[in-house]
Design a protein around this motif. Structure first.
Motif, mmCIF file in Angstrom:
data_model
loop_
_atom_site.group_PDB
_atom_site.id
_atom_site.type_symbol
_atom_site.label_atom_id
_atom_site.label_comp_id
_atom_site.label_asym_id
_atom_site.label_seq_id
_atom_site.Cartn_x
_atom_site.Cartn_y
_atom_site.Cartn_z
ATOM 1 N N ALA A 291 80.975 -47.501 16.414
ATOM 2 C CA ALA A 291 81.858 -47.177 15.300
ATOM 3 C C ALA A 291 81.674 -48.200 14.195
ATOM 4 N N ILE A 292 81.645 -49.472 14.583
ATOM 5 C CA ILE A 292 81.529 -50.519 13.573
ATOM 6 C C ILE A 292 80.177 -50.431 12.879
ATOM 7 N N ALA A 293 79.143 -50.201 13.667
ATOM 8 C CA ALA A 293 77.807 -50.106 13.079
ATOM 9 C C ALA A 293 77.743 -48.938 12.100
ATOM 10 N N GLN A 294 78.310 -47.803 12.491
ATOM 11 C CA GLN A 294 78.322 -46.631 11.615
ATOM 12 C C GLN A 294 79.060 -46.956 10.316
ATOM 13 N N PHE A 295 80.179 -47.650 10.488
ATOM 14 C CA PHE A 295 80.986 -47.944 9.303
ATOM 15 C C PHE A 295 80.228 -48.876 8.368
ATOM 16 N N ARG A 296 79.575 -49.871 8.933
ATOM 17 C CA ARG A 296 78.814 -50.804 8.102
ATOM 18 C C ARG A 296 77.715 -50.047 7.336
ATOM 19 N N LYS A 297 77.043 -49.145 8.070
ATOM 20 C CA LYS A 297 75.975 -48.375 7.467
ATOM 21 C C LYS A 297 76.540 -47.551 6.302
ATOM 22 N N HIS A 298 77.668 -46.959 6.590
ATOM 23 C CA HIS A 298 78.335 -46.117 5.602
ATOM 24 C C HIS A 298 78.644 -46.920 4.343
ATOM 25 N N ILE A 299 79.218 -48.106 4.560
ATOM 26 C CA ILE A 299 79.601 -48.926 3.411
ATOM 27 C C ILE A 299 78.362 -49.386 2.655
ATOM 28 N N ASP A 300 77.346 -49.779 3.403
ATOM 29 C CA ASP A 300 76.143 -50.253 2.722
ATOM 30 C C ASP A 300 75.508 -49.148 1.891
ATOM 31 N N LEU A 301 75.556 -47.934 2.415
ATOM 32 C CA LEU A 301 74.960 -46.823 1.691
ATOM 33 C C LEU A 301 75.766 -46.461 0.454
ATOM 34 N N CYS A 302 77.079 -46.573 0.587
ATOM 35 C CA CYS A 302 77.930 -46.045 -0.476
ATOM 36 C C CYS A 302 78.377 -47.090 -1.480
ATOM 37 N N LYS A 303 78.209 -48.373 -1.111
ATOM 38 C CA LYS A 303 78.754 -49.434 -1.948
ATOM 39 C C LYS A 303 78.284 -49.319 -3.396
ATOM 40 N N LYS A 304 77.024 -48.986 -3.516
ATOM 41 C CA LYS A 304 76.446 -49.000 -4.861
ATOM 42 C C LYS A 304 76.616 -47.663 -5.589
ATOM 43 N N LYS A 305 77.135 -46.675 -4.907
ATOM 44 C CA LYS A 305 77.275 -45.355 -5.544
ATOM 45 C C LYS A 305 78.561 -45.305 -6.331
ATOM 46 N N ILE A 306 78.536 -45.996 -7.452
ATOM 47 C CA ILE A 306 79.773 -46.160 -8.203
ATOM 48 C C ILE A 306 80.108 -44.908 -9.002
ATOM 49 N N GLY A 307 79.081 -44.271 -9.518
ATOM 50 C CA GLY A 307 79.335 -43.081 -10.323
ATOM 51 C C GLY A 307 79.644 -43.473 -11.756
ATOM 52 N N SER A 308 80.450 -42.692 -12.387
ATOM 53 C CA SER A 308 80.749 -42.894 -13.802
ATOM 54 C C SER A 308 81.408 -44.252 -14.008
ATOM 55 N N ALA A 309 80.883 -45.008 -14.963
ATOM 56 C CA ALA A 309 81.411 -46.342 -15.213
ATOM 57 C C ALA A 309 82.846 -46.270 -15.716
ATOM 58 N N GLU A 310 83.144 -45.229 -16.452
ATOM 59 C CA GLU A 310 84.501 -45.116 -17.002
ATOM 60 C C GLU A 310 85.535 -44.916 -15.900
ATOM 61 N N LEU A 311 85.039 -44.388 -14.801
ATOM 62 C CA LEU A 311 85.977 -44.134 -13.702
ATOM 63 C C LEU A 311 85.653 -45.028 -12.503
ATOM 64 N N SER A 312 85.122 -46.200 -12.774
ATOM 65 C CA SER A 312 84.679 -47.049 -11.658
ATOM 66 C C SER A 312 85.848 -47.441 -10.755
ATOM 67 N N PHE A 313 87.049 -47.420 -11.290
ATOM 68 C CA PHE A 313 88.203 -47.738 -10.426
ATOM 69 C C PHE A 313 88.351 -46.711 -9.310
ATOM 70 N N GLU A 314 87.845 -45.509 -9.588
ATOM 71 C CA GLU A 314 87.897 -44.490 -8.530
ATOM 72 C C GLU A 314 87.040 -44.911 -7.342
ATOM 73 N N HIS A 315 85.895 -45.487 -7.665
ATOM 74 C CA HIS A 315 85.028 -45.950 -6.585
ATOM 75 C C HIS A 315 85.738 -47.051 -5.782
ATOM 76 N N ALA A 316 86.367 -47.971 -6.489
ATOM 77 C CA ALA A 316 87.089 -49.053 -5.805
ATOM 78 C C ALA A 316 88.184 -48.466 -4.920
ATOM 79 N N ALA A 317 88.870 -47.477 -5.461
ATOM 80 C CA ALA A 317 89.944 -46.860 -4.695
ATOM 81 C C ALA A 317 89.385 -46.194 -3.442
ATOM 82 N N TRP A 318 88.241 -45.535 -3.638
ATOM 83 C CA TRP A 318 87.625 -44.843 -2.503
ATOM 84 C C TRP A 318 87.184 -45.865 -1.451
ATOM 85 N N MET A 319 86.557 -46.947 -1.906
ATOM 86 C CA MET A 319 86.118 -47.994 -0.989
ATOM 87 C C MET A 319 87.316 -48.558 -0.232
#
Lengths: 1187, 174
Positions: A291-319
């Motif tokens: 579970a932990i390994a999967q989660f780490r992988k998930h975070i590493d994959l998604c960390k940089k997928k911020i999306g629209s800069a104007e809505l970057s807080f959404e990414h933070a919220a999602w993280m």
């Protein structure tokens, strides 16, 4: 969009269970149906099969099934997963519909009922058109069914019913409504569960079959969707292993999707969902590391997928939500028995969630700072027709549009603005604080106190941002001491700065002052300009003015605060704050030091208070007072300055009330101790330093004990360790570090000015009246009064000594047990200067050993100290160790009349008691008299007069006595017969006349008395002469009551000829005596064995000759006649054996009257020999001794 | 290469903390401080092990999202904590170990300084422990102090020369 947009949907988080609907049950009005329903749904424990039941009417409309797509060729999916899909399969589309129908096998109107039932089944089938949902019929029967096969009607009718309803036999159940309802229900349930599993299995097959038609270009989304659906159906089927496998595939597929700014949210949302499912299943399978390994992988994959800069807080919220969700899963797993460790526990995930929440707040703050005039767009772009989105993670204003180009940029702009404006209303602090407190709870559990403190600081800061200053202060205050005690000053300063802001904004006077004090202190790492500002504010506050606002505070909050401060000023009330400093590090340091560890009561007690300020500017204090454990001294140790409030700033460097930064200020205090406090400890309990004055505000810094705050103990240790050389300072200045706190001193009595001498002659002798002369002489300048003497055994020694030691002032009488071991407070009177007095003490020590004797002289004297008349009690004590020894040793022995040692005595036969008194005293002893007190069993043969009256014994000398005693026959006495006592009356020769004589009683040893059958004693001269007749008479006495047969024989000896009966046998009557006469004729000179007399008693075989030898002499000394001797001597001279000659001379020379002539002749011969042999000296000496 | 290096006294107060100047210093202070929880736990778990077999290197203390925190404890319970950027994959366990060893040597040199009082915060600019500039690679630890120390000793020995061998012996006893 709701504020909980980021929360995972409920249907995702729940455990999927097979959905079965029950129809035909009237749970409201029918008690039987109600009971059936209750049995299904009430108290579902873990061991029941996982089914979620729902009661629906028979004609319920199930969601319509869309017509089957024949080809996917032209189909383009609009999104990954529809928002309603999971709910549909969890709660709307059943795996099995059960039709309950009340029908007994022996129903009379069977036909009608059967067709009604068939109709009901048909209705259900209608509404499930196109679905694979199974239908089952349960007949509720009143009668208990017979065992299968026995009821012919039942099987017939069952077959008919199945036929009518188009059901397989497996889908028809009977539920007898009897006592064992729950048992039946559980069996039914299991059957339902099987049906449901078959249903989900076919569903999985159905979805899988679609996959064949998909192509990679247009149907990428469908790959994910189908994979997800398969996994979800597997979960419903409770096949978690396959579900996990499929979710993992789905997860990989999600990341294969082409990501673009427009669909990144959708991808992340789905990735988050699938990740959640995977982690959840991993925990369920008890593979937390997966579970932990999967989660780490998930975070590493998604960390940089911020999306629209104007809505970057959404990414933070999602993280943040990802971390929180994982934390929750982890925590849940722990509750179910998983063990976490310090470095891997849910706390870290909550902490990270909080971190992202903070980031979200930051981003939101910078991105959403729109002017107030910007209105929320109308119509709301976030509104959809249905109120919900069609697909997870899509934008409401462009649902289902897959193109990466923005078709309508204006619409997009409005949408973004709407989201930003919404974000502005989110209570970020609340979210952050909740997450942080979750993390705190976890870290507390996993022994991470510092992490906990850190998080609490963050919470406090967050409360500060949220303007909840009270809570902020509470939290910060709570953790401050942790950082303080560990000496992390940088962190402490940062916390204090926030706390100071809080207290300023709330106008909390006391807190404000406390934090200022510490921020100015040495523990603070603030820059000097900051410190100056704080000091200025502090002085303002002390002068009852408002301080300047703290930097970086919210403008509105500052305004409110200024009002609050203004109120504070106008408010009359308690303006004195006492602040205990032991828990923090204020900017004034204090150390108290008594000049000495003890003071005599006639000397004033002196101590210094050292003060040092660490603030950037000089500061004045208004009052300093010291408190003692005896409060009477407090009044003497106060420094106060009546200064006006504004003087605090003026002339700051002058006067002793002013503390210059970095300089140590020393204040000397002096007072005279009370005479009652002699022997007590005077302790500084606290030092109070007042800053400001009572007209303005006053802060009293209170040091417990002799100063020192939270940091000083560590500093003192460091200073002690340091071997740094300190630069030399002017005379009256000292280095702060070199001052060691001394907060207590002893008051001891005045030094006595008298002399006490002891005169005695050690060692003491046991039981004697040992004389100790005490001489007291006064050397005081004035008369001393009330002189008292305490003398005796020093208390605190062995308790036995107290019992065996007695002291008296009167030496003329012996003291007994009633006398004490210590004489207390013997009044002696007054003494003028120089006067001397002498006192005699007599000590009687009953046991040997060393004792400590105490002589304690106390007196009163009037003294003037510091212009105060005081009465001092002085005392002087002398201790002396006196050894007690036995005066003499008494040795007693029993000997026979032949002076042979006796181990036992023989009844009626006289023996000798010899006493030997050996003086062990180093001083001469006078034996006044001695006395032998015989036990009744003993009788004396002659008088028992003392033979040692008035004998003086020096050390090592001894006095012996000898008594002839007889012990009559007593029969066999165990342990011997008491002999009596030997009493010696003695005293020291040096002792005075009136000193009593000591009687020492010595118990004589017991003696074993033995009876003998025959007593033999011999009458013979003390010596014989060669060739002269030697008559010997043996007396044989029968001591028994029998007639004794005695065999006597005399063995010949080489040294003697003899005449008499050589062998005889005779009888001796009881109590009578027989005499035997022999005439011996010695043949040789010297110590010669007599012809031995052997006696054999026929009645007493153990009467041996050994025993006989004790009574009669066995040998005799035979002398030679001088005439013969000289002849012999010449022979010897020829052989030149001189040594033999000398020896011989000693033994054989005999002086009787007629041999004078021979004697002179002998001398002449000797002279001749001596000259000849040069042994003149030794020979003469020998001769002389012969006389 | 480390972004933060800290030396912590036996009593858990910081003797020396240096971090990348570009980033929030306070954050690293907190990070080092919180890592002491794990250090304490590891030390107490280790306490039972034999002294000779004790490993000074404590390994990864705990991972955070962006950083890795490593620990090391000397025999006198002085702790070294090093924070490394998570993204820096070049730093393996071995590299970290060798960095710690160098840090330990530097610390020993500081302790050898006769002007340093054990337990004091290490403040002197030139007596700094390895500078942990992120640009600088691990091996580039520059330590000025040991050479200074040696110079001092050399001077002392030179001054002792007139006293002959006896004097020198005395010095070594010190």
């Amino acid at each position: 969009m709701s504020p909980t947009q980021w929360d995972l949907p409920v249907e995702l988080c729940c455990r999927p269970m097979a959905f079965v609907t029950l129809t035909g049950l009237d749970v409201v009005y029918n008690a039987v149906h109600r009971a059936v329903w209750d049995a299904f749904c009430a108290n579902r424990r873990a061991d029941r099969v996982p089914i979620s039941f729902k009661v629906l009417p028979g004609d319920h409309e199930y969601p319509k099934c869309r017509p089957k797509r024949t080809s996917y060729e032209w189909y383009i999916p609009k999104g990954i997963l529809k928002t309603g899909w999971m709910n549909k399969h969890l709660n709307l589309v059943p795996a099995l519909v059960v039709v309950f129908y009340e029908l007994d096998w022996d129903e009379p109107q069977w036909k009608e009922k059967q067709s009604e039932c068939a109709t009901r089944v048909e209705i259900v089938r209608q509404s499930l058109q196109g679905r694979n949902t199974k239908v089952a019929v349960v007949l509720i029967q009143k009668k208990t069914p017979l065992p299968p096969g026995e009821d012919v009607i039942a099987s017939e009718r069952a077959a008919a019913l199945c036929n009518a309803c188009e059901l397989s036999g497996k889908s028809l159940f009977v539920l007898p409504h009897t006592d064992h309802l729950v048992g039946y229900i559980i069996r039914l349930e299991n059957a339902f569960y099987e049906h449901a599993q078959t249903y989900y299995y076919t569903e999985i097959r159905r979805v899988k079959s679609h996959k064949e038609f998909l192509n990679k270009t247009t149907h990428q989304l469908l790959f994910v969707r189908h994979q997800f659906k398969i996994a979800f159906f597997s979960e419903l089927k409770q096949d978690t292993q396959n579900a996990l496998k499929n979710y993992r595939t789905a997860y990989n597929l999600v990341h294969e999707l082409r990501a673009h700014e427009t669909n990144i949210l959708e991808i992340k949302t789905m990735a988050g969902f699938i990740n959640y499912k995977i982690c959840r299943l991993c925990f369920q399978h008890n593979t937390p590391l997966d579970a932990i390994a999967q989660f780490r992988k998930h975070i590493d994959l998604c960390k940089k997928k911020i999306g629209s800069a104007e809505l970057s807080f959404e990414h933070a919220a999602w993280m943040s939500k990802q971390f929180q969700a994982f934390g929750d899963l982890f925590d849940e797993a722990i509750k179910l028995g998983l063990t976490a460790i310090q470095t891997q526990n849910p706390g870290f995930y909550y902490q990270q969630a909080a971190y992202y929440a903070q980031e979200r707040k930051q981003l939101a703050k910078s991105l959403c700072n729109h002017e107030a005039s910007i209105m929320y767009p109308n119509p709301d772009p976030l509104e959809t027709q249905t109120g919900v989105l069609d697909f997870y993670g899509q934008r409401s204003w462009r649902q289902g549009i897959l193109s990466f180009d923005l078709s309508d940029p204006e619409k997009e702009k409005v949408g973004v603005l709407a989201i930003q404006l919404k974000e502005r209303n989110v209570a970020h602090s609340e979210i952050i604080i909740t997450l942080l407190s979750n993390a705190v709870a976890q870290f507390k559990k996993y022994k991470c106190p510092r992490m906990k403190s850190h998080l609490m600081v963050q919470m406090g800061e967050e409360y500060y941002y949220a303007k909840d200053y009270t809570k902020a202060l509470k939290l910060l205050d709570y953790v401050m001491c942790d950082y303080r005690s560990e000496g992390w000053w940088t962190l402490l300063t940062s916390i204090l700065t926030t706390a100071l802001k809080c207290s300023y904004l709330m106008a909390q006077l006391k807190d404000y002052i406390t934090y200022s004090l510490e921020l100015l202190g040495r523990a603070s790492t603030l820059k000097d300009d900051q410190k100056s500002r704080i000091e200025k504010n502090l002085i303002n506050v002390l002068m009852n003015e408002s301080p300047d606002p703290e930097p970086d505070c919210d403008i509105f909050a500052v305004k409110t605060a200024q009002k609050l401060w203004a109120d504070r000023i106008s408010l009359a009330g308690s303006n004195i704050f006492t602040i205990g400093v032991q828990d923090f590090v204020p900017f004034v340091q204090c150390k108290a030091k008594f000049h000495a560890p003890s003071f005599h009561v006639d000397v004033p007690v002196e101590f210094d208070i050292y003060l040092k300020a660490d603030c950037p500017h000089p500061i004045r204090f208004s009052k300093l007072c010291v408190s003692f454990n005896n409060q009477e001294y407090n009044q003497f140790c106060v420094i106060e300055e009546a200064s006006k409030a504004n003087e605090v700033l003026e002339n700051p460097t002058q006067g002793k009330m002013c503390l210059v930064p970095g300089k140590t200020r020393k204040l000397l205090f002096k007072f005279v101790a009370k005479t009652e406090d002699v022997g007590k400890k005077i302790e500084i309990t606290s030092v109070d330093l007042a800053l400001g004055n009572e007209t303005g505000r006053c802060v009293v810094l209170n040091w417990q004990g002799g100063g020192g705050d939270a940091a000083s103990s560590q500093e003192a240790l460091q200073a002690a360790r340091s071997f740094k050389r300190r630069p030399k300072l002017p005379d009256n200045e000292v280095h702060w570090d070199s001052i060691i706190i001394q907060a207590s001193t002893m008051i001891i009595s005045r030094v006595p000015n008298i002399s006490v001498h002891l005169r005695h002659e050690p060692p003491a002798l046991t039981n004697e009246m040992y004389c100790l002369v005490v001489t007291v002489q006064s050397h005081e300048k004035t008369q001393i009064r009330d002189v008292k003497l305490t003398a005796g055994l020093k208390p605190g020694q062995d308790a036995n000594l107290t019992q065996k030691t007695h002291v008296t002032l009167h030496g003329t009488e012996l003291c007994d047990e009633s006398y004490p071991a210590l004489l207390t407070d013997i009044p002696v009177g007054d003494l003028h200067p120089g006067e001397q007095l002498e006192k005699m003490l007599y000590v009687r020590c009953g046991t040997v050993g060393s004792r400590m004797f105490l002589v304690y002289v106390s007196y009163l004297i009037n003294i003037t100290a510091e212009e105060k008349e005081i009465v001092c009690k002085c005392h002087k004590d002398e201790t002396v160790t006196i050894e007690t020894v036995f005066p003499f040793d008494v040795a007693v022995k029993f000997v026979s009349t032949k002076f042979e040692h006796l181990e036992r005595v023989y009844a009626d036969i006289p023996f000798l008691l010899m006493t030997d008194l050996l003086s062990a005293s180093p001083w001469a002893l006078t034996v006044v008299s001695s006395e032998l007190q015989l036990a009744p069993s003993m009788t004396t043969v002659d008088q028992l007069e003392s033979q040692v009256d008035n004998v003086v014994l020096q050390t090592g000398e001894s006095a012996s006595e000898c008594f002839c005693l007889r012990c009559p026959s007593l029969g066999n006495v165990e342990g011997g017969v008491a002999t009596g006592h030997y009493i010696i009356s003695w005293k020291r020769t040096s002792a005075m006349e009136n000193i009593p004589v000591i009687r020492t009683v010595i118990t004589l040893p017991h003696v074993i008395v033995e009876n003998i059958p025959l007593h033999v004693n011999a009458d013979l001269p003390s010596f014989g002469r060669v060739r002269e007749s030697l008559p010997v008479k043996y007396h044989l006495q029968n001591k028994t009551d029998f007639v004794q047969d005695v065999e006597i024989s005399v063995e010949p000896s080489d040294a003697f000829m003899f005449s008499g009966l050589k062998q005889i046998r005779l009888r001796i009557l009881p109590g009578t005596e027989q005499e035997m006469l022999y005439n011996f004729y010695p043949l040789m000179a010297g110590y010669q064995q007599l012809p031995s007399l052997n006696i054999n008693l026929l009645r007493f075989p153990n009467f041996t000759n050994q025993l006989l030898r004790r009574f009669i002499p066995t040998s005799i000394f035979v002398k030679v006649k001088l005439k013969n001797f000289l002849l012999f001597k010449f022979k010897v001279l020829k052989t030149n054996r001189l040594l033999f000659h000398v020896h011989f001379t000693e033994q054989y020379f005999e002086t009787n009257s007629d041999s004078f002539a021979f004697y002179s002749m002998y001398l002449a011969v000797l002279l001749f020999i001596s000259i000849k042999l040069l042994f003149i000296e030794s020979n003469f000496k020998d001769l002389y001794f012969l006389r | 290469m480390a972004v933060c290096i800290a030396v912590i006294a036996k009593e858990n107060y910081p003797l020396y903390i240096r971090s990348t100047p570009t980033e929030n210093e306070l954050k690293f202070h907190y990070m080092v401080h919180t890592s002491l929880d794990v250090v304490d736990e590891k030390i107490s778990a280790m306490g039972k092990a034999l002294v000779d077999q004790r490993e000074l290197y404590l390994g990864l203390l705990y991972p955070t999202e962006d950083y890795k925190v490593y620990g090391y404890v000397t025999n006198s319970k002085v702790k070294f904590v090093m924070v490394v950027d998570s993204s820096n994959t070049a730093l393996r366990d071995n590299e970290i170990r060798s960095m710690f060893r160098k840090l330990h040597n530097s610390y020993t040199d500081v302790m050898c300084n006769p002007f340093y009082n054990p337990g004091d915060r290490i403040q002197s600019r030139w007596a700094l422990l390895p500078v942990s500039d992120p640009v600088q690679v691990g091996p580039a630890f520059c330590v000025l102090l040991p050479s200074f120390c040696r110079t001092c000793l050399a001077i002392l020995v030179a001054k002792m020369q007139p006293f002959g061998k006896q004097g020198r012996k005395g010095l070594f006893k010190l």
